[in-house]
Design an enzyme around this catalytic site. Sequence first.
Site, mmCIF file in Angstrom:
data_model
loop_
_atom_site.group_PDB
_atom_site.id
_atom_site.type_symbol
_atom_site.label_atom_id
_atom_site.label_comp_id
_atom_site.label_asym_id
_atom_site.label_seq_id
_atom_site.Cartn_x
_atom_site.Cartn_y
_atom_site.Cartn_z
ATOM 1 N N VAL A 163 34.696 38.482 37.958
ATOM 2 C CA VAL A 163 35.297 37.179 37.695
ATOM 3 C C VAL A 163 34.499 36.605 36.535
ATOM 4 C CG1 VAL A 163 35.895 34.910 38.585
ATOM 5 C CG2 VAL A 163 35.866 36.880 40.135
ATOM 6 N N GLU A 164 35.136 36.468 35.396
ATOM 7 C CA GLU A 164 34.442 36.000 34.197
ATOM 8 C C GLU A 164 34.814 34.552 33.930
ATOM 9 O OE1 GLU A 164 33.641 38.817 31.175
ATOM 10 O OE2 GLU A 164 35.126 40.213 31.970
#
Length: 502
Positions: A77-78
């Site tokens: 999850v960026e």
Amino acid sequence: MKPKPSVEIVQYTAPARVGGPKVIIIGAGMSGISAGQRLSDAGISDFMILEATDRIGGRIHKTEFAGMNVEMGANWVEGVNIDPADDKINKVNPIWTMVHDELKLNTSLSNYDHLASNTYMEEGGLYDEGFVQKTINRADEVQKYGDRLSSNEKYGDITVMAMQRFHDHLPYGPTKPVDMVIDYYTNDYEFAEPPRVTSLQSTHPLPTFADFGDNVCFVADQQGFESVVHHVARQYLETDASTGDIVDPRLLLNKVVKKIKYTTDGVVVKTEDGWLYEADYVMVSVSIGVLQSNLIRFKPHLPHWKNMAMYQFDMAVYTKIFLKFPSKFWPDGPGTEFFLYASSRRGYFPVWQHLENEYPGSNILLVTVTDDESRRIEQQTDEETKAEAMEVLRKMFPNEDVPEATDILVPRWWSDRFFRGSFSNWPIGVDRYEYDLIRAPVGRVYFPGEHTSERYNGYVHGAYLAGKDSADILIECVKKGENQNECVDAGTLKYDVPGKYE
């Protein structure tokens, strides 16, 4: 050989008591599933999802490796803000909300702060930390310069490499091993393509981090990252109460679409098994790589402006190779999770990660390659790839007894006809005009997908939000009621005017 049916069968499957227009969604990845949720929320429930593979999730896909589940595709999850005191960030990544708050998946914060003390020479041993840190500091300085240059609209768009040259940084591109691997980590490791083709304006500053926060979190949960897609799907698709499996008849797996015929009155979708499906609208939620291939044929052909917009984009290839060992030979503990191999051959097994934080005691290493190296590796055997990786590791750790890897996993996204790569990368010169074209409907044909996200292309949250955006465009058209044909015509003609592609 199975005989071909003598007649083609027209079928549309939908549950009872549904309303609104019929919609076919092609692709059950994050964007297609997200589009279906938005349609359902708007009261449009007479739809069908046709998925080419035997699962939902698309490029978010867990698989069993060495006794545990790992991620073949999207893994991080960026864009996560872990500092509540940071008042510069006022948005929350919707994928992080699902992963962390709703599903409570196991994640690990990825910390790249110690790369200077974990960069290995081509023939083995560590570089001096101070020497590498100077290279990193210089790269960071150039990145900040790129942010400032990008915000100055009078310069227009240039490649990241042109920006580097403009700042008198590596005028001929990085040539020394340390320069190359730091440049690779700074650019290719994020965008899966080198600075010479990557757009400055679409990456500096990177909207994902500017909007949501600078942190990235590695998803390491046995449910798999794909459980996020299932979570969205369960909001509107029927599930089995005892197992939680999706059993909705509107979701059809192993349905490979080969042809889409569209008119001002509706669409007909043909699959490889000979079935025809009729609807009022179709949403083509496939990758830009598939759109650029000949897997799906459109009748009539998509207009010139649409094809020109699509063919400008790159479908990048990002390959995470997993290696399982009988014992651990690499350093572990705080500050050792990520390490670099500074080869004289740019992009050759460059970025490594041990998974002791995510999967304690697993003895698994992850190495990332991209672009041409990904395509090269996909065309050789896993044994050949393992031999190359083992040679690199034995060079990196010449004083260690490096055992032979017992297992290897090499994803092949580029070779897979249902994906043709990992995610999109916006090239130089793509502006708001091209963005409007890439996501614009063609008559009754709509185009969701991460590549249509103006700010977040290439990311899971980009796919999620783009699916909703595309559905909103369709919903607005449907709201016109008796004037739907007028809406469709306007949606096409809006872009069919003299311009750069006419």
